[in-house]
Design a protein around this motif. Structure first.
Motif, short mmCIF file in Angstrom:
data_model
loop_
_atom_site.label_atom_id
_atom_site.label_comp_id
_atom_site.label_asym_id
_atom_site.label_seq_id
_atom_site.Cartn_x
_atom_site.Cartn_y
_atom_site.Cartn_z
N SER A 159 0.83 -1.20 0.00
CA SER A 159 0.00 0.00 0.00
C SER A 159 0.87 1.26 0.00
O SER A 159 2.05 1.23 0.37
CB SER A 159 -0.93 0.00 1.21
OG SER A 159 -0.20 -0.09 2.41
N GLU A 160 0.29 2.36 -0.38
CA GLU A 160 1.03 3.62 -0.48
C GLU A 160 1.40 4.18 0.89
O GLU A 160 2.43 4.82 1.05
CB GLU A 160 0.20 4.64 -1.26
CG GLU A 160 0.91 5.95 -1.52
CD GLU A 160 0.06 6.91 -2.33
OE1 GLU A 160 0.50 8.07 -2.53
OE2 GLU A 160 -1.04 6.51 -2.76
N PHE A 161 0.55 3.91 1.89
CA PHE A 161 0.79 4.40 3.25
C PHE A 161 0.83 3.23 4.21
O PHE A 161 0.14 2.22 4.03
CB PHE A 161 -0.31 5.39 3.67
CG PHE A 161 -0.33 6.66 2.87
CD1 PHE A 161 0.46 7.74 3.23
CD2 PHE A 161 -1.14 6.77 1.75
CE1 PHE A 161 0.44 8.91 2.48
CE2 PHE A 161 -1.17 7.93 1.01
CZ PHE A 161 -0.37 9.00 1.37
N LEU A 162 1.65 3.38 5.26
CA LEU A 162 1.77 2.37 6.31
C LEU A 162 1.24 2.95 7.62
O LEU A 162 1.60 4.08 7.98
CB LEU A 162 3.22 1.93 6.49
CG LEU A 162 3.91 1.31 5.28
CD1 LEU A 162 5.36 0.97 5.61
CD2 LEU A 162 3.18 0.05 4.82
N VAL A 219 -0.71 7.03 12.80
CA VAL A 219 -0.33 8.03 11.81
C VAL A 219 -0.06 7.32 10.49
O VAL A 219 0.59 6.26 10.46
CB VAL A 219 0.92 8.81 12.26
CG1 VAL A 219 1.37 9.78 11.17
CG2 VAL A 219 0.64 9.54 13.56
N ARG A 220 -0.53 7.89 9.41
CA ARG A 220 -0.29 7.32 8.08
C ARG A 220 1.08 7.80 7.58
O ARG A 220 1.28 8.99 7.35
CB ARG A 220 -1.39 7.73 7.11
CG ARG A 220 -2.74 7.14 7.46
CD ARG A 220 -3.79 7.58 6.46
NE ARG A 220 -3.34 7.37 5.09
CZ ARG A 220 -4.13 7.53 4.03
NH1 ARG A 220 -5.39 7.89 4.20
NH2 ARG A 220 -3.64 7.37 2.82
N LEU A 221 1.98 6.85 7.40
CA LEU A 221 3.34 7.18 6.97
C LEU A 221 3.50 6.84 5.50
O LEU A 221 3.18 5.71 5.08
CB LEU A 221 4.36 6.37 7.78
CG LEU A 221 4.30 6.52 9.31
CD1 LEU A 221 5.26 5.55 9.96
CD2 LEU A 221 4.61 7.94 9.73
N PRO A 222 3.97 7.78 4.69
CA PRO A 222 4.25 7.45 3.28
C PRO A 222 5.28 6.33 3.19
O PRO A 222 6.31 6.37 3.85
CB PRO A 222 4.79 8.77 2.71
CG PRO A 222 4.26 9.82 3.62
CD PRO A 222 4.20 9.21 4.98
N ARG A 223 4.98 5.35 2.39
CA ARG A 223 5.83 4.16 2.33
C ARG A 223 7.25 4.47 1.91
O ARG A 223 8.21 3.87 2.42
CB ARG A 223 5.21 3.15 1.36
CG ARG A 223 5.84 1.77 1.41
CD ARG A 223 5.05 0.79 0.58
NE ARG A 223 5.60 -0.54 0.70
CZ ARG A 223 6.60 -1.00 -0.02
NH1 ARG A 223 7.18 -0.22 -0.92
NH2 ARG A 223 7.04 -2.23 0.14
N GLU A 224 7.43 5.44 1.01
CA GLU A 224 8.79 5.75 0.53
C GLU A 224 9.62 6.46 1.58
O GLU A 224 10.86 6.51 1.46
CB GLU A 224 8.72 6.60 -0.74
CG GLU A 224 8.08 7.97 -0.55
CD GLU A 224 6.57 7.93 -0.69
OE1 GLU A 224 5.93 8.99 -0.71
OE2 GLU A 224 6.03 6.80 -0.81
N SER A 225 8.99 7.00 2.64
CA SER A 225 9.74 7.70 3.68
C SER A 225 10.16 6.79 4.82
O SER A 225 10.92 7.21 5.69
CB SER A 225 8.90 8.85 4.24
OG SER A 225 7.77 8.36 4.95
N VAL A 226 9.71 5.55 4.81
CA VAL A 226 9.98 4.62 5.91
C VAL A 226 11.34 3.97 5.70
O VAL A 226 11.64 3.45 4.62
CB VAL A 226 8.87 3.55 6.00
CG1 VAL A 226 9.25 2.49 7.03
CG2 VAL A 226 7.55 4.20 6.37
N VAL A 227 12.16 3.99 6.74
CA VAL A 227 13.49 3.36 6.72
C VAL A 227 13.46 2.17 7.67
O VAL A 227 13.14 2.32 8.85
CB VAL A 227 14.59 4.36 7.13
CG1 VAL A 227 15.95 3.67 7.15
CG2 VAL A 227 14.60 5.56 6.21
N THR A 228 13.79 1.02 7.15
CA THR A 228 13.78 -0.21 7.96
C THR A 228 15.20 -0.74 8.12
O THR A 228 16.09 -0.42 7.34
CB THR A 228 12.92 -1.29 7.30
OG1 THR A 228 13.46 -1.60 6.01
CG2 THR A 228 11.48 -0.81 7.13
N GLU A 229 15.37 -1.57 9.12
CA GLU A 229 16.66 -2.22 9.37
C GLU A 229 16.41 -3.70 9.59
O GLU A 229 15.74 -4.09 10.55
CB GLU A 229 17.35 -1.61 10.59
CG GLU A 229 18.71 -2.21 10.87
CD GLU A 229 19.42 -1.56 12.04
OE1 GLU A 229 20.43 -2.11 12.50
OE2 GLU A 229 18.94 -0.50 12.50
#
Length: 478
Positions: free
Chosen positions: A219-222, A235-245
């Motif tokens: 989805s576009e938002f997480l 909070v709806r987070l834009p998927r492209e702004s999310v940084v995972t480890e």
């Protein structure tokens, strides 16, 4: 090794690669990938964690995101949802631990460091509500009917004055007892794990840590919940702004636990299943080689009335699907008392028409003069068969033996018919079915044990394939 390198670097002899060379290497590479990719996928998935498998994580490497706990606590003020960070892995994976591993943890000392809603959530998650409530009932001398109050019907509960009993307790004791009894508004508290990610707030731009259910969502938002609790709600987070480890962490327990009989939710011992499969494969293969070779010897070296008829009948059975004879096999196994025994798996398939035909065709290439010469030297028919025919037919017998090992090891239909009622006699293929039930799915165990089940047949085929090709290729020679 030099021979292998010379083979792969061989060209048409012109000192450079031609179109034919490029096509040949492309064909070899394609075949290699077709075989390697599924095996590689299975091997890597077999060491993924249960959570990674169940969340349908399509990443190639085994591992997981750093995780936090999302807690849901029910109380007089309603439902409260919050994030608990920095919990040890054994707490987050509590339900996956064996009974012995849970008993080895000092849960009481761990809970002593928490209070409030965090304590209530962890206490329920670690299964300590019932133990603590029973301890309070015994220590405070409360009525024993409290231990069965939760199982009573609403009309039966009217005979007991619960309010009068809990009124004598402290607020913490009262909450514990009411959680234990499941009385409104104290519904069961829950903790689920979520991935810890970093992303800027969509409105303020402040970089925060968030708890996200599935970072791999398309989805576009997480949906994210602030870990530090500074922001209420989701909070709806834009998927492209999310940084995972992601941490690369193979879970070798997928192999160790089923093989040692400590797998959670599994009712079979996989080591026993492997032993049963080895016994079935070895004994059945020996019986198959003996019976098929004797039948092939008679059909190829004797002339008798009805010889062609018997050969045609044997070959005709090759055209009958195994499912057609399944009911008859089941009745025969029950009638002979072999149901629930590994002999019920071994005996029904002891003679195979394909094996008889393979060996007969090879034995036809053995000169009859050798047999006549042996008979003139007073050799018995058994000695002719054992000392002359079998040694000369060894390539075909080896090929049939290898094929029989593969057939028996991978067989599922006959074991389901013969030994499905006795878990102690399960073969390896039946054991693989036990990793998925009505209320539980252990796909991580199933993938690991599938790899284990493939190892014997793979080794047999890799190291003995030359006998298969030689034996089958020579069956048509005269």
């Amino acid at each position: 090794m030099s021979g292998v390198w010379d083979f792969f670097t061989r060209t048409q002899g012109r000192g450079r690669l031609t179109v034919t060379d490029w096509l040949s290497y492309a064909y070899l590479l394609l075949g290699f990938l077709i075989i390697l990719v599924p095996v590689l996928w299975l091997g890597l998935n077999s060491v993924k964690t249960q959570f990674q498998i169940e969340s349908q994580d399509l990443s190639l490497l085994p591992g997981d995101f750093e995780r936090v706990a999302r807690a849901t606590v029910n109380g007089p003020d309603g439902r409260e949802i919050f994030v608990i960070a920095d919990l040890p892995d054994w707490v987050l994976n509590w339900s996956d631990l064996s009974a012995q591993e849970q008993a080895d943890r000092d849960v009481g000392a761990f809970l002593a460091d928490y209070e409030g809603n965090t304590l209530y959530a962890l206490r329920s998650h670690l299964g300590q509500v019932s133990n603590a409530a029973r301890a309070v009932i015994a220590a405070e001398g409360l009525p024993v009917w409290l231990n069965r109050y939760g199982a009573l019907t609403p009309s039966a509960r009217e005979a007991f004055d619960l309010d009068a009993v809990v009124a004598t307790l402290t607020p913490e004791q009262e909450r514990l007892i009411l959680e234990y009894l499941g009385v409104e508004p104290y519904q069961p508290n829950r903790i689920v794990t979520q991935a810890l990610v970093t992303a800027p707030h969509p409105d303020t731009g402040d970089v925060l840590q968030w708890a996200v259910p599935n970072p791999n969502a398309t989805s576009e938002f997480l949906p994210g919940r602030a870990v530090d609790g500074s922001i209420e709600g989701v909070v709806r987070l834009p998927r492209e702004s999310v940084v995972t480890e992601r941490n690369i962490a193979p879970d070798w327990g997928n192999y160790i636990e089923p093989l040692t009989g400590t797998a959670y939710g599994v009712n079979v011992d996989f080591a026993t299943c492997i032993t049963n499969s080895v016994l079935v494969t070895v004994i059945a293969t020996l019986m198959t080689l003996l019976i098929n070779s004797m039948a092939a010897f008679a059909l190829s070296k004797y002339t008798f009335r009805g010889q062609t008829f018997f050969l045609v009948m044997i070959l005709a059975t090759l055209m009958v699907p195994a499912t057609i004879t399944l009911v008859g096999v089941f009745k025969a196994i029950n009638a002979t008392g072999l149901s629930g025994s590994i002999w019920g798996v071994i005996i029904p398939g002891a003679a195979t028409p394909a094996g008889v035909f393979l060996l007969r065709q090879y034995m036809l290439t053995i000169p009859d003069e050798l047999l006549e010469a042996a008979r003139m030297d007073s050799a018995s028919e058994w000695k002719v068969y054992w000392r002359i025919v079998l040694p000369l037919a060894l390539p075909a017998i080896a090929a049939l033996g290898i094929l029989s090992v593969i057939w028996r090891w991978n067989d599922l239909i006959i074991p389901m018919v013969a030994i499905a009622t006795n878990t102690e006699a399960y073969t390896i293929q039946l054991c693989l079915l036990e990793f998925r039930g009505e209320h539980i799915s252990q796909e991580h165990y199933r993938l690991a044990m599938t790899v284990v089940s493939l190892i014997p047949t793979t080794l047999v085929f890799v190291f003995l394939q030359k006998y298969i090709t030689t034996g089958i290729a020579n069956t048509g020679m005269k």
